[in-house]
Design a protein around this motif. Sequence first.
Motif, PDB file in Angstrom:
ATOM      1  N   GLN A  76      16.709 -22.313 -12.212  1.00  0.00           N
ATOM      2  CA  GLN A  76      18.139 -22.082 -12.068  1.00  0.00           C
ATOM      3  C   GLN A  76      18.360 -21.493 -10.695  1.00  0.00           C
ATOM      4  OE1 GLN A  76      19.953 -19.773 -15.154  1.00  0.00           O
ATOM      5  NE2 GLN A  76      19.159 -20.897 -16.980  1.00  0.00           N
ATOM      6  N   ILE A  77      19.425 -22.098  -9.767  1.00  0.00           N
ATOM      7  CA  ILE A  77      19.809 -21.651  -8.600  1.00  0.00           C
ATOM      8  C   ILE A  77      21.089 -21.076  -8.584  1.00  0.00           C
ATOM      9  CG2 ILE A  77      17.883 -22.739  -7.553  1.00  0.00           C
ATOM     10  CD1 ILE A  77      19.987 -24.738  -6.293  1.00  0.00           C
ATOM     11  N   ARG A  78      21.593 -20.130  -7.696  1.00  0.00           N
ATOM     12  CA  ARG A  78      22.855 -19.728  -7.383  1.00  0.00           C
ATOM     13  C   ARG A  78      23.382 -20.700  -6.040  1.00  0.00           C
ATOM     14  NH1 ARG A  78      25.397 -16.882 -11.160  1.00  0.00           N
ATOM     15  NH2 ARG A  78      27.434 -16.765  -9.963  1.00  0.00           N
ATOM     16  N   LEU A  79      24.661 -21.165  -6.312  1.00  0.00           N
ATOM     17  CA  LEU A  79      25.090 -21.707  -4.789  1.00  0.00           C
ATOM     18  C   LEU A  79      26.504 -21.517  -4.730  1.00  0.00           C
ATOM     19  CD1 LEU A  79      23.706 -25.555  -4.667  1.00  0.00           C
ATOM     20  CD2 LEU A  79      23.213 -23.466  -3.096  1.00  0.00           C
ATOM     21  N   PRO A  80      27.178 -21.123  -3.629  1.00  0.00           N
ATOM     22  CA  PRO A  80      28.500 -21.220  -3.355  1.00  0.00           C
ATOM     23  C   PRO A  80      29.300 -22.591  -4.023  1.00  0.00           C
ATOM     24  CG  PRO A  80      27.340 -20.582  -1.375  1.00  0.00           C
ATOM     25  CD  PRO A  80      26.367 -21.189  -2.251  1.00  0.00           C
TER      26      PRO A  80
END
Length: 95
Positions: A76-80
Motif C-alpha cells: 500500500q502506498i499513499r499518493l496525492p
Amino acid sequence: SVLPLVKNKEALVKVARELYESLSLRWNVAWDATGAVGRRYRRADEVGTPFCITVDFETIEDDAGVTIRDRDTTEQIRLPIDEVIPYLSKKIDGY
C-alpha cells in the motif's frame, strides 16, 4: 476499485465518487462501500481487480491523498489524488 472508508460521511463519499468518475473515463472501475475495508479488499482480489483506492479521513482532513493497494504484492502506498491517474496509467498501460 474505489473504496470510501465509510459510506455515511458525505465529504468523504463525495471525494471518492469524484475520483471514481474520473477513473471511469479511462478504465473499468468498481465502487464498493459495503462492509469492512479488509473484506472489500478480499472481494476485489477474488474478482481480479489489480488496484484498490481507499479514500479515508486523512484524504479529506489533511489533504493527505489516497491509499492505493496493489493486489499482487498487497503493498500500500499513499499518493496525492492528482497523481493517481498518472500512477495507474504507468502501472496498467505501461506509460
